[in-house]
Structures are given as structure tokens and as C-alpha cells.
Design a protein around this motif. Structure first.
Motif, PDB file in Angstrom:
ATOM      1  N   CYS A  96     -16.270   9.897  -8.379  1.00 32.40           N
ATOM      2  CA  CYS A  96     -17.630   9.555  -7.924  1.00 32.40           C
ATOM      3  C   CYS A  96     -18.400  10.811  -7.540  1.00 32.40           C
ATOM      4  O   CYS A  96     -19.612  10.910  -7.765  1.00 32.40           O
ATOM      5  CB  CYS A  96     -17.569   8.594  -6.735  1.00 32.40           C
ATOM      6  SG  CYS A  96     -16.874   6.995  -7.170  1.00 32.40           S
ATOM      7  N   VAL A  97     -17.684  11.778  -6.946  1.00 34.26           N
ATOM      8  CA  VAL A  97     -18.320  13.038  -6.574  1.00 34.26           C
ATOM      9  C   VAL A  97     -18.746  13.796  -7.839  1.00 34.26           C
ATOM     10  O   VAL A  97     -19.841  14.356  -7.897  1.00 34.26           O
ATOM     11  CB  VAL A  97     -17.368  13.900  -5.701  1.00 34.26           C
ATOM     12  CG1 VAL A  97     -17.908  15.304  -5.525  1.00 34.26           C
ATOM     13  CG2 VAL A  97     -17.161  13.246  -4.348  1.00 34.26           C
ATOM     14  N   VAL A  98     -17.881  13.764  -8.864  1.00 35.99           N
ATOM     15  CA  VAL A  98     -18.239  14.402 -10.138  1.00 35.99           C
ATOM     16  C   VAL A  98     -19.506  13.755 -10.701  1.00 35.99           C
ATOM     17  O   VAL A  98     -20.441  14.443 -11.121  1.00 35.99           O
ATOM     18  CB  VAL A  98     -17.082  14.290 -11.165  1.00 35.99           C
ATOM     19  CG1 VAL A  98     -17.531  14.774 -12.529  1.00 35.99           C
ATOM     20  CG2 VAL A  98     -15.889  15.097 -10.687  1.00 35.99           C
ATOM     21  N   ALA A  99     -19.561  12.415 -10.660  1.00 38.61           N
ATOM     22  CA  ALA A  99     -20.739  11.700 -11.170  1.00 38.61           C
ATOM     23  C   ALA A  99     -21.985  12.114 -10.384  1.00 38.61           C
ATOM     24  O   ALA A  99     -23.055  12.345 -10.963  1.00 38.61           O
ATOM     25  CB  ALA A  99     -20.512  10.196 -11.067  1.00 38.61           C
ATOM     26  N   HIS A 100     -21.840  12.253  -9.065  1.00 42.15           N
ATOM     27  CA  HIS A 100     -22.940  12.696  -8.192  1.00 42.15           C
ATOM     28  C   HIS A 100     -23.469  14.058  -8.660  1.00 42.15           C
ATOM     29  O   HIS A 100     -24.675  14.249  -8.836  1.00 42.15           O
ATOM     30  CB  HIS A 100     -22.407  12.761  -6.758  1.00 42.15           C
ATOM     31  CG  HIS A 100     -23.329  13.402  -5.771  1.00 42.15           C
ATOM     32  ND1 HIS A 100     -23.927  12.695  -4.754  1.00 42.15           N
ATOM     33  CD2 HIS A 100     -23.748  14.681  -5.619  1.00 42.15           C
ATOM     34  CE1 HIS A 100     -24.682  13.504  -4.043  1.00 42.15           C
ATOM     35  NE2 HIS A 100     -24.588  14.727  -4.539  1.00 42.15           N
ATOM     36  N   GLU A 101     -22.538  14.991  -8.897  1.00 44.87           N
ATOM     37  CA  GLU A 101     -22.949  16.343  -9.293  1.00 44.87           C
ATOM     38  C   GLU A 101     -23.620  16.347 -10.664  1.00 44.87           C
ATOM     39  O   GLU A 101     -24.565  17.102 -10.893  1.00 44.87           O
ATOM     40  CB  GLU A 101     -21.757  17.299  -9.281  1.00 44.87           C
ATOM     41  CG  GLU A 101     -21.191  17.546  -7.891  1.00 44.87           C
ATOM     42  CD  GLU A 101     -22.250  17.905  -6.878  1.00 44.87           C
ATOM     43  OE1 GLU A 101     -23.156  18.705  -7.185  1.00 44.87           O
ATOM     44  OE2 GLU A 101     -22.208  17.369  -5.756  1.00 44.87           O
ATOM     45  N   TYR A 102     -23.108  15.485 -11.580  1.00 42.09           N
ATOM     46  CA  TYR A 102     -23.765  15.407 -12.881  1.00 42.09           C
ATOM     47  C   TYR A 102     -25.156  14.800 -12.766  1.00 42.09           C
ATOM     48  O   TYR A 102     -26.023  15.073 -13.595  1.00 42.09           O
ATOM     49  CB  TYR A 102     -22.888  14.675 -13.903  1.00 42.09           C
ATOM     50  CG  TYR A 102     -21.910  15.625 -14.550  1.00 42.09           C
ATOM     51  CD1 TYR A 102     -22.347  16.539 -15.502  1.00 42.09           C
ATOM     52  CD2 TYR A 102     -20.584  15.666 -14.152  1.00 42.09           C
ATOM     53  CE1 TYR A 102     -21.471  17.448 -16.059  1.00 42.09           C
ATOM     54  CE2 TYR A 102     -19.697  16.576 -14.711  1.00 42.09           C
ATOM     55  CZ  TYR A 102     -20.152  17.464 -15.662  1.00 42.09           C
ATOM     56  OH  TYR A 102     -19.284  18.374 -16.201  1.00 42.09           O
ATOM     57  N   GLY A 103     -25.377  13.993 -11.726  1.00 39.12           N
ATOM     58  CA  GLY A 103     -26.736  13.507 -11.459  1.00 39.12           C
ATOM     59  C   GLY A 103     -27.682  14.680 -11.259  1.00 39.12           C
ATOM     60  O   GLY A 103     -28.754  14.764 -11.874  1.00 39.12           O
ATOM     61  N   HIS A 104     -27.245  15.647 -10.409  1.00 39.70           N
ATOM     62  CA  HIS A 104     -28.063  16.855 -10.177  1.00 39.70           C
ATOM     63  C   HIS A 104     -28.232  17.639 -11.483  1.00 39.70           C
ATOM     64  O   HIS A 104     -29.326  18.048 -11.859  1.00 39.70           O
ATOM     65  CB  HIS A 104     -27.385  17.789  -9.171  1.00 39.70           C
ATOM     66  CG  HIS A 104     -27.305  17.255  -7.789  1.00 39.70           C
ATOM     67  ND1 HIS A 104     -28.392  16.807  -7.084  1.00 39.70           N
ATOM     68  CD2 HIS A 104     -26.244  17.122  -6.937  1.00 39.70           C
ATOM     69  CE1 HIS A 104     -28.004  16.413  -5.886  1.00 39.70           C
ATOM     70  NE2 HIS A 104     -26.707  16.589  -5.769  1.00 39.70           N
ATOM     71  N   ILE A 135     -19.611  23.305 -12.040  1.00 42.80           N
ATOM     72  CA  ILE A 135     -19.614  22.348 -10.940  1.00 42.80           C
ATOM     73  C   ILE A 135     -18.275  22.493 -10.234  1.00 42.80           C
ATOM     74  O   ILE A 135     -17.224  22.416 -10.867  1.00 42.80           O
ATOM     75  CB  ILE A 135     -19.805  20.913 -11.480  1.00 42.80           C
ATOM     76  CG1 ILE A 135     -21.244  20.744 -11.984  1.00 42.80           C
ATOM     77  CG2 ILE A 135     -19.460  19.881 -10.421  1.00 42.80           C
ATOM     78  CD1 ILE A 135     -21.513  19.424 -12.659  1.00 42.80           C
ATOM     79  N   THR A 136     -18.311  22.766  -8.924  1.00 37.59           N
ATOM     80  CA  THR A 136     -17.072  22.971  -8.172  1.00 37.59           C
ATOM     81  C   THR A 136     -16.889  21.835  -7.175  1.00 37.59           C
ATOM     82  O   THR A 136     -17.841  21.428  -6.513  1.00 37.59           O
ATOM     83  CB  THR A 136     -17.115  24.324  -7.429  1.00 37.59           C
ATOM     84  OG1 THR A 136     -17.349  25.347  -8.373  1.00 37.59           O
ATOM     85  CG2 THR A 136     -15.804  24.600  -6.707  1.00 37.59           C
ATOM     86  N   LEU A 137     -15.672  21.313  -7.106  1.00 40.55           N
ATOM     87  CA  LEU A 137     -15.385  20.242  -6.151  1.00 40.55           C
ATOM     88  C   LEU A 137     -14.744  20.799  -4.899  1.00 40.55           C
ATOM     89  O   LEU A 137     -13.754  21.518  -4.956  1.00 40.55           O
ATOM     90  CB  LEU A 137     -14.479  19.217  -6.809  1.00 40.55           C
ATOM     91  CG  LEU A 137     -15.284  18.442  -7.843  1.00 40.55           C
ATOM     92  CD1 LEU A 137     -14.431  18.008  -8.983  1.00 40.55           C
ATOM     93  CD2 LEU A 137     -15.990  17.276  -7.190  1.00 40.55           C
ATOM     94  N   LEU A 138     -15.353  20.465  -3.771  1.00 41.21           N
ATOM     95  CA  LEU A 138     -14.867  20.892  -2.461  1.00 41.21           C
ATOM     96  C   LEU A 138     -14.600  19.626  -1.659  1.00 41.21           C
ATOM     97  O   LEU A 138     -15.071  18.554  -2.021  1.00 41.21           O
ATOM     98  CB  LEU A 138     -15.952  21.708  -1.752  1.00 41.21           C
ATOM     99  CG  LEU A 138     -16.419  22.964  -2.459  1.00 41.21           C
ATOM    100  CD1 LEU A 138     -17.862  23.242  -2.137  1.00 41.21           C
ATOM    101  CD2 LEU A 138     -15.550  24.124  -2.035  1.00 41.21           C
ATOM    102  N   PRO A 139     -13.867  19.727  -0.539  1.00 39.99           N
ATOM    103  CA  PRO A 139     -13.627  18.521   0.268  1.00 39.99           C
ATOM    104  C   PRO A 139     -14.943  17.884   0.750  1.00 39.99           C
ATOM    105  O   PRO A 139     -15.028  16.680   0.908  1.00 39.99           O
ATOM    106  CB  PRO A 139     -12.823  19.037   1.461  1.00 39.99           C
ATOM    107  CG  PRO A 139     -12.337  20.370   1.087  1.00 39.99           C
ATOM    108  CD  PRO A 139     -13.210  20.912   0.016  1.00 39.99           C
ATOM    109  N   ILE A 140     -15.958  18.697   0.960  1.00 38.22           N
ATOM    110  CA  ILE A 140     -17.238  18.212   1.463  1.00 38.22           C
ATOM    111  C   ILE A 140     -18.000  17.435   0.393  1.00 38.22           C
ATOM    112  O   ILE A 140     -18.943  16.704   0.665  1.00 38.22           O
ATOM    113  CB  ILE A 140     -18.078  19.419   1.943  1.00 38.22           C
ATOM    114  CG1 ILE A 140     -19.406  18.986   2.546  1.00 38.22           C
ATOM    115  CG2 ILE A 140     -18.310  20.399   0.823  1.00 38.22           C
ATOM    116  CD1 ILE A 140     -20.231  20.127   3.064  1.00 38.22           C
ATOM    117  N   GLY A 141     -17.583  17.575  -0.839  1.00 39.86           N
ATOM    118  CA  GLY A 141     -18.310  16.976  -1.954  1.00 39.86           C
ATOM    119  C   GLY A 141     -18.294  17.984  -3.070  1.00 39.86           C
ATOM    120  O   GLY A 141     -17.389  18.815  -3.142  1.00 39.86           O
ATOM    121  N   GLY A 142     -19.288  17.941  -3.917  1.00 40.52           N
ATOM    122  CA  GLY A 142     -19.299  18.885  -5.018  1.00 40.52           C
ATOM    123  C   GLY A 142     -20.385  19.915  -4.838  1.00 40.52           C
ATOM    124  O   GLY A 142     -21.217  19.825  -3.935  1.00 40.52           O
TER     125      GLY A 142
END
Ligand SMILES: [Zn+2]
Length: 356
Positions: free
Chosen positions: A54-62, A76-83
Motif C-alpha cells: 500500500c505504501v508503494v502504491a501511495h508513492e506511485y501516486g506521487h 522510490i525508497t521505503l522507510l518505516p515511516i512510509g515511502g
């Protein structure tokens, strides 16, 4: 970003995972195992991986919204806080920044709405915490976490998406630098609150988020200030014209001597006709020497994909180029190499030009 690992490419962006994300996975699995055994550990880890998607999908939204404005997203980098979608540049028009910032949370809202249509709104909130429950409860949790992701990211503080929304709205009324400073200060206040909360509840992840938010807010404010200073200046104002070049046939050992003899960390490599062949960075040189390649030519280790800008190029363009490359070559109006610009000497220029 250092401490992150590439895991693949999708829709034109490299997907990377930060080491601290594995820390989160390990923490979730470990604490679930402690309270509910291997079944809970498995369920929770599966849940985190869905959350990750879901976080990946969020980042692809941006990223996909930015693409509509002609801005690429190299990774796109995934961190615990989100992407963290690293856009080539931030749109400076408030309307575009607003659209790019809102596109991420909008994806989570869409996922939440779709899941609510499928499984309905949970009537009993406690079922969300029951990890032994069936697939409907699992999807209910995924829905809830998407709503949380949307709300959390809309906290009006840098570097959260809400901070960008705040900055875009403020910059309609005041200057962009001032708008950024306000949003960044809000980010640091939120970071301190997270830090206190994390420290008092013993939550390591929250403390990590606090440190990340604090530093990111600071970096964003500095970047915008640098851009304000750069405005009206050109490559000519920052170019290094006094340097020692290398030739493509020089050995790495000779380059090593030049590294000691000079204060340079980057060496332009000039072909026999005086044209730029590439750049040898200190790290590439040291890597080559560590591999025992002292007799190999400089041309084996040099970076050939160096951006080239004319002396008259706006300094903001140089800043954009330096975000992707260690150095920028600068040419005079005849196309000959006039010098080069590094992040380090841009930094010196910024300190000298800083408003007091
Ligand atoms: Zn976002």
C-alpha cells in the motif's frame, strides 16, 4: 539514499528498501512472536508486507502525478515511516505541488474505500487487533491502515505530504522560502513530539521516525534557502577554474599522486584535443586502488555521464544537475571546458552568500 537496497524497477522508477524497514519487519515479527507465538508472527509479518504494498502504491501516486507535469522519479525508497519518492525536482508552482502531494494519500483513500465496499466498516474495533481472525478481518485491518496512512501523511508538517500541502497553500500568500520555513518548523515540532512520545512509551520505531522527520525538515528548509540564494546567479559564479586535469591514459597510481598533491576530490579527465572525456571521483579512485588496479588507466574508472552546462546556465539548473551527479562540467561559449562545479564548492558559495 545510503543504507538502502534496490529490489527492482516499476513504471520508470527504481524501487529501493531502506535498512530500517527490515528493522520494522523484525520488530513486528519479534514482538508478535513474544505475545502470540509463531502464528501471530506470521500473520503480522504478512500484514506488514501488504502494508508495504500500500505504501508503494501511495508513492506511485506521487510519481505518476509528477510525471503528468513532466517530472521523473528516479527512485522510490521505503522507510518505516512510509515511502520516499525522490522526484527529479519539486514542482514550484503551488497548484502542481498540491496535486503531487495529495496524489499519494488519495491512493490510500481509494484503497480504503474499495475495501470498505468489499468487507464493510468493522462493527467491532477490537476485531482489528485479533490476528487469528479470518480474511474479512484481515482486509478490514488493511482498510483501517490505509485510512491511517492517508491521515498520518496529511499531518501539516514537513516532510509529510501535509507539509507540502501547507507549503503550497502558504506560498500563495507569502514567499516560498518563508512558507517552507514555517512548514519545516512545524515538522520539527512534530518530530520532537514523536520523540517524546517514543521515548516515554519505549517505542524505538517512533524515535527513528522522529529523527528522520527532524533531519528531513531541516534538509528541505536548507534546500529551499539554497535555491533562493541561487536565484539570479549563474554557473559562472560557482565554477572552479583552477584545477589539475588528468588524461584518460594516466594510471590510477598517477591519479592517486594528484589526489595527494592537490586539494581536489574530483578530477576532470581531458582527451588529447582538450575535450572533456569524463570525471574521476575520489571514491572511484579509492575503489580502483582497493581492487589493486593501480596500473589501470583512469578511463576505466572515470564517470563519463557528466552533465555539461554553459557558464551562463542559471545556478538553480546546476543545483538540479548536482542532485544526480557528483560534478557538473562548465563550458565557455566556444564549447571548451571552462571548469567544473561540485556539491562542496556550491556549499561554500551558499555559506558566503547566506543572508545575515
Ligand atoms: Zn506521500
Amino acid at each position: 539514499m545510503s543504507w538502502s537496497f534496490p529490489i527492482g524497477r516499476l513504471l520508470g522508477s527504481e524501487l529501493r528498501v531502506h535498512a530500517t524497514f527490515f528493522l520494522l519487519l523484525a520488530w513486528v515479527a519479534f514482538s508478535a512472536y513474544g505475545s502470540g507465538g509463531s502464528q501471530a508472527a506470521l500473520a503480522n509479518t504478512a500484514f506488514i508486507l501488504v502494508l508495504f504494498a500500500c505504501v508503494v502504491a501511495h508513492e506511485y501516486g506521487h510519481a505518476l502525478m509528477a510525471r503528468r507535469f513532466g517530472i521523473r522519479t528516479p527512485d522510490i525508497t521505503l522507510l518505516p515511516i512510509g515511502g520516499l519518492a525522490r522526484l527529479e525536482r519539486m514542482p514550484e508552482k503551488p497548484g502542481q505541488e498540491l496535486a503531487v502531494a495529495l496524489a499519494g494519500p488519495a491512493v490510500n483513500v481509494v484503497i480504503w474505500a474499495a475495501l470498505v465496499v468489499i468487507v464493510g466498516v468493522p462493527t467491532d474495533v477490537r476485531s482489528l487487533a485479533d490476528f487469528s481472525a479470518g480474511p474479512a478481518e484481515f482486509l478490514g485491518r488493511v482498510a483501517a491502515v490505509n485510512l491511517f496512512l492517508a491521515v498520518f501523511n496529511l499531518i501539516p508538517a514537513f516532510p509529510m505530504d501535509g507539509g507540502r500541502v501547507l507549503r503550497a497553500v502558504l506560498s500563495i500568500f507569502t514567499g516560498r522560502v518563508r512558507a517552507t520555513r514555517i512548514a519545516a518548523t512545524a515538522g520539527q515540532i512534530v518530530a520532537l513530539l514523536f520523540g517524546f512520545w517514543g521515548a516515554s512509551s519505549g517505542n524505538i520505531v517512533l524515535i527513528l521516525i522522529a529523527v528522520f522527520v527532524f533531519l528531513a525538515a531541516q534538509a528541505e528548509a536548507a534546500d529551499v534557502q539554497n535555491r533562493a540564494i541561487a536565484h539570479g546567479l549563474s554557473a559562472r559564479d560557482a565554477v572552479i577554474t583552477s584545477f589539475e586535469p588528468l588524461s584518460p591514459d594516466d594510471t590510477l597510481a598517477m591519479a592517486g599522486q594528484a589526489l595527494i598533491r592537490t586539494t581536489q576530490h574530483e578530477f576532470p579527465v581531458l582527451a588529447a584535443d582538450g575535450r572533456l572525456a569524463g570525471f574521476l571521483t575520489r571514491s572511484a579512485l579509492l575503489r580502483g586502488m582497493a581492487e589493486g588496479a593501480a596500473t589501470r588507466p583512469v578511463s576505466d574508472m572515470m564517470e563519463t555521464d557528466v552533465p555539461v552546462l554553459p557558464l551562463s546556465a542559471p545556478l538553480e539548473q546546476v543545483l538540479d544537475a548536482l542532485a544526480q551527479a557528483p560534478a557538473v562540467a562548465v563550458t565557455d561559449r566556444f564549447g571548451a571546458l571552462a571548469g567544473y562545479i561540485t556539491r562542496e564548492n556550491i556549499g561554500e558559495l551558499m555559506v558566503l552568500r547566506q543572508p545575515r
